[in-house]
Design a protein around this motif. Structure first.
Motif, short mmCIF file in Angstrom:
data_model
loop_
_atom_site.label_atom_id
_atom_site.label_comp_id
_atom_site.label_asym_id
_atom_site.label_seq_id
_atom_site.Cartn_x
_atom_site.Cartn_y
_atom_site.Cartn_z
N TYR A 260 12.49 -1.62 -14.99
CA TYR A 260 11.95 -1.77 -13.63
C TYR A 260 10.66 -0.99 -13.41
CZ TYR A 260 16.55 -3.74 -12.86
OH TYR A 260 17.68 -4.51 -12.96
N ASN A 261 10.30 -0.12 -14.36
CA ASN A 261 9.12 0.72 -14.18
C ASN A 261 7.86 -0.07 -13.83
OD1 ASN A 261 8.01 3.49 -14.33
ND2 ASN A 261 6.82 2.65 -16.03
N PRO A 262 7.59 -1.22 -14.51
CA PRO A 262 6.38 -1.97 -14.16
C PRO A 262 6.43 -2.60 -12.76
CG PRO A 262 7.20 -2.57 -16.34
CD PRO A 262 8.28 -1.79 -15.67
N MET A 263 7.63 -2.65 -12.16
CA MET A 263 7.77 -3.32 -10.86
C MET A 263 7.64 -2.37 -9.68
SD MET A 263 11.20 -5.56 -11.67
CE MET A 263 11.55 -6.24 -13.29
N LEU A 264 7.61 -1.05 -9.94
CA LEU A 264 7.76 -0.08 -8.85
C LEU A 264 6.56 -0.07 -7.91
CD1 LEU A 264 9.50 2.88 -10.70
CD2 LEU A 264 10.50 0.86 -9.63
N ALA A 265 5.35 -0.11 -8.46
CA ALA A 265 4.16 -0.09 -7.59
C ALA A 265 4.14 -1.31 -6.69
CB ALA A 265 2.90 -0.03 -8.45
N ASP A 266 4.46 -2.46 -7.27
CA ASP A 266 4.48 -3.70 -6.48
C ASP A 266 5.58 -3.66 -5.43
OD1 ASP A 266 3.68 -6.50 -5.97
OD2 ASP A 266 5.68 -6.95 -6.73
N THR A 267 6.72 -3.06 -5.79
CA THR A 267 7.83 -2.91 -4.83
C THR A 267 7.36 -2.14 -3.61
OG1 THR A 267 9.50 -2.97 -6.59
CG2 THR A 267 10.15 -1.95 -4.51
N CYS A 268 6.68 -1.02 -3.84
CA CYS A 268 6.19 -0.20 -2.73
C CYS A 268 5.13 -0.94 -1.92
CB CYS A 268 5.62 1.11 -3.27
SG CYS A 268 6.87 2.21 -3.98
N ASP A 269 4.21 -1.61 -2.62
CA ASP A 269 3.13 -2.33 -1.91
C ASP A 269 3.70 -3.41 -1.01
OD1 ASP A 269 1.28 -0.76 -3.16
OD2 ASP A 269 0.73 -2.24 -4.68
N GLU A 270 4.69 -4.15 -1.52
CA GLU A 270 5.27 -5.24 -0.74
C GLU A 270 5.99 -4.71 0.49
OE1 GLU A 270 8.27 -9.04 -1.48
OE2 GLU A 270 7.20 -8.19 -3.19
N LEU A 271 6.69 -3.61 0.33
CA LEU A 271 7.39 -3.03 1.48
C LEU A 271 6.42 -2.50 2.53
CD1 LEU A 271 10.20 -1.06 -0.41
CD2 LEU A 271 10.56 -3.01 1.10
N GLU A 272 5.33 -1.90 2.05
CA GLU A 272 4.35 -1.35 2.98
C GLU A 272 3.61 -2.46 3.73
OE1 GLU A 272 1.18 2.35 3.03
OE2 GLU A 272 1.61 1.36 1.13
N LYS A 273 3.22 -3.51 3.00
CA LYS A 273 2.49 -4.61 3.63
C LYS A 273 3.37 -5.34 4.66
CE LYS A 273 -0.63 -5.48 -0.26
NZ LYS A 273 -0.93 -6.38 -1.41
N ALA A 274 4.68 -5.39 4.38
CA ALA A 274 5.60 -6.07 5.31
C ALA A 274 5.94 -5.21 6.52
CB ALA A 274 6.88 -6.46 4.57
N GLY A 275 5.45 -3.97 6.52
CA GLY A 275 5.74 -3.08 7.62
C GLY A 275 7.12 -2.46 7.57
N VAL A 276 7.82 -2.63 6.44
CA VAL A 276 9.16 -2.05 6.29
C VAL A 276 9.06 -0.58 5.92
CG1 VAL A 276 11.31 -2.18 4.95
CG2 VAL A 276 10.16 -4.28 5.67
N ALA A 277 8.02 -0.22 5.15
CA ALA A 277 7.83 1.16 4.73
C ALA A 277 6.57 1.73 5.38
CB ALA A 277 7.72 1.24 3.21
#
Length: 574
Positions: A260-277
């Protein structure tokens, strides 16, 4: 359909619909075994208040519309007592003869189910804390597959992070061959402790380790090669334990943190853009609704630390997104320690906020309670260290071998039986306790031949095998027809007919201990049958002998199938 409770449920629901209206067609009749009849339905008591009628009146209305194969009566304040006819039991029992699934059908609503279990930390040794997560998860995987679900096993290894900098540097200091030999020998904890001691006492080593973390995270080819050397040796040792436990995990099921390491930055970006984080005190956080700290302030789920690092929450959210989007999961089971309850509640809530976990997908934390020593504290060695899982398993086999050493078996047979009994005792003792409960680890109790223990269950199946050896008949050739001439025969037949609903309940409620309890009751019913109903005695009529052998075959199928679903080995003889 042979399962009495399922049959009775359908009969009672049809009667409730006719007597009380179609809106009650799907109500749970609340059927339970009874000392006054075969079963008792308590639904009238739960419906009475809603219907504004007396429970006994509601019960009588239901009974008046029953099309029931046996005797029925209303008792007490509104209990419905149900006694099945011998003819019905005989007919249903005959259907079990030759059915190698023990009457268990395939589900009509097959799902894709992801089960996250075992998950040892590659930087340390597999210890007793990993036993329960491994065998409970494996029992659930076996049971769900048996019912026809598609099960995807996920072994979420701890195989990434800052400790691997010092571990790789220590590997270089020790030398690859020596390090590999140590790791394959199960000395991962010693390897880790040596690396940690060097990290804390040697500034030069500490600097090298920190730099190695940087090259690991940047996927430097040589560092990745060394990481694979470490991981491959560690996994080979894990596989020895999995083989000894006879669990169904394989290398293809490994989905560790590194995946999952390569997915972590994208995970954070998606949450932030969606206003969840959002950023809070320098860290990127999700604040799932309903979670507050002791100060009544919203409790954060940190997904990116203020220094830019990621934590378990980030990996778990990336895993949920992958399991739903890519693996197409309908249900996700996390077989993880009970102390992680709050973490998973918040992760699931955050995933639902992000719409990565839709309402149509169930996410469940199968909480695993702690294993305790005889002093009621966490099970440890006398020196206070975690007990190595391999040491515990080896001791179980050695104790089993000592217990059967005087039974006249040759060495190979004795070793085979000891392996099955020792490992089976450890696994069954764990599975027979509710997975979210703590339990005291006690070799003497779990290796006992009396009570709800693995050896007792194994002996029950071995005794049935012995009957067929003496009869000179293979179990599959025992066809009846079934004749019920004794209450013990009837009781055993009725018990065997309930296997299907127990397996279904075990899968739905993720409760392997329910299956253990049922199998123990079945073995106990067979023991009474065996004592009270002669099978091979010369004065037993041929038709009764054939019927009782068929009953033995049915019991053997149910017991062996149930034990296989639990992952507990069953030797042919003991």
């Amino acid at each position: 359909m042979t399962d009495p409770q399922l049959v009775l449920t359908g009969i009672l629901q049809r009667a409730m619909a006719s007597a009380l209206g179609s809106e009650h067609a799907d109500a749970d009749p609340l059927i339970r075994p009874s000392q006054f009849a075969d079963y008792q339905a308590n639904v009238a008591l739960s419906l009475a208040k809603r219907l504004r009628r007396s429970p006994r009146d509601v019960a009588q209305s239901i009974v008046d519309h029953l099309d029931f194969p046996g005797a029925v009566e209303v008792s007490g304040p509104g209990f419905i007592n149900l006694t099945l006819s011998d003819e019905w039991i005989t007919e249903q029992t005959q259907r079990l003869v030759g059915d190698q699934r023990g009457g268990v059908g395939h589900t009509d609503a097959a799902q894709t189910i992801v089960i996250d279990y075992s998950a040892p930390n590659a930087a340390k040794e597999m210890h007793v804390g990993h036993l329960r997560t491994t065998i409970v998860g494996d029992a659930l995987a076996r049971t769900l597959e048996f019912l026809g679900h598609t099960v995807i096993r996920q072994n979420h290894l701890g195989d990434w992070g800052t400790p691997f900098g010092m571990l790789i540097e220590h590997l270089l200091d020790v030398g690859e061959p020596a390090a590999v030999a140590q790791l394959e020998a199960g000395e991962g904890s010693e390897f880790y402790q040596a690396a940690r001691a060097k990290f804390e006492s040697d500034p030069a080593f500490q600097q090298r380790a920190r730099q190695r973390v940087v090259t690991l995270q940047s996927e430097d080819p040589e560092t990745i090669r060394l990481w694979h050397v470490f991981m491959d040796a560690t996994i080979r040792y894990f596989n020895k334990i999995y083989a000894m436990l006879d669990v169904t995990l394989t290398d293809k099921d490994i989905a560790g943190e590194s995946m999952y390491n390569p997915m972590l930055a994208d995970t954070c970006d998606e949450l932030e853009k969606a206003g969840v984080a959002r950023i809070s005190e320098g860290a990127l956080c999700v604040f799932p609704p309903g979670f507050t700290g002791s100060d009544d302030r919203p409790l954060p789920l940190i997904i990116r630390k203020s220094d830019g690092g990621y934590g378990y929450a980030t990996t778990d959210l990336a895993a949920i997104r992958h399991r739903v989007r890519d693996l197409k999961a309908d249900r996700i089971l996390y077989v993880v320690g009970a102390d992680q309850s709050l973490h998973f509640q918040m992760v699931f809530a955050a995933a639902r906020q992000a719409e990565w976990l839709p309402d149509s997908v169930a996410a469940e934390h199968v909480q695993i309670g702690m294993m305790l020593g005889s002093d009621g504290r966490r099970f440890r060695t006398r020196s206070g260290e975690s007990v190595k899982l391999m040491d515990l398993l080896n001791e179980a086999v050695e104790r089993a071998a000592a217990a059967i050493s005087d039974r006249g078996y040759d060495e190979a047979t004795r070793d085979e039986i000891a392996q099955a009994v020792g490992i089976g005792a450890v696994k069954y003792a764990d599975l027979s306790v509710s997975h979210d409960s703590e339990y005291i680890f006690d070799f003497d109790r779990m290796l006992g031949l009396t009570g709800n223990t693995g050896p007792y269950m194994q002996y029950a199946t071995a005794r049935i095998r012995s009957v067929f050896r003496k009869a000179g008949v293979e179990p599959k050739a025992a066809g009846g027809p079934i004749v019920l001439t004794d209450p013990a025969e009837r009781a055993l037949a009725l018990q065997l007919l309930g296997f299907g609903s127990v397996v279904e309940h075990t899968a739905k409620a993720v409760e392997p201990h329910r299956l253990c309890a049922y199998l123990f009751e079945t073995a106990s019913a067979f023991s009474v049958f065996y004592e009270q109903c002669p099978i091979l005695r010369s004065d037993v009529p041929a038709d009764i002998r054939a019927s009782r052998l068929a009953q033995c075959a049915n019991a053997l199928t149910v017991l062996e199938t149930g034990m296989a679903l639990l992952g507990v080995p069953v030797p042919d003889r003991m």
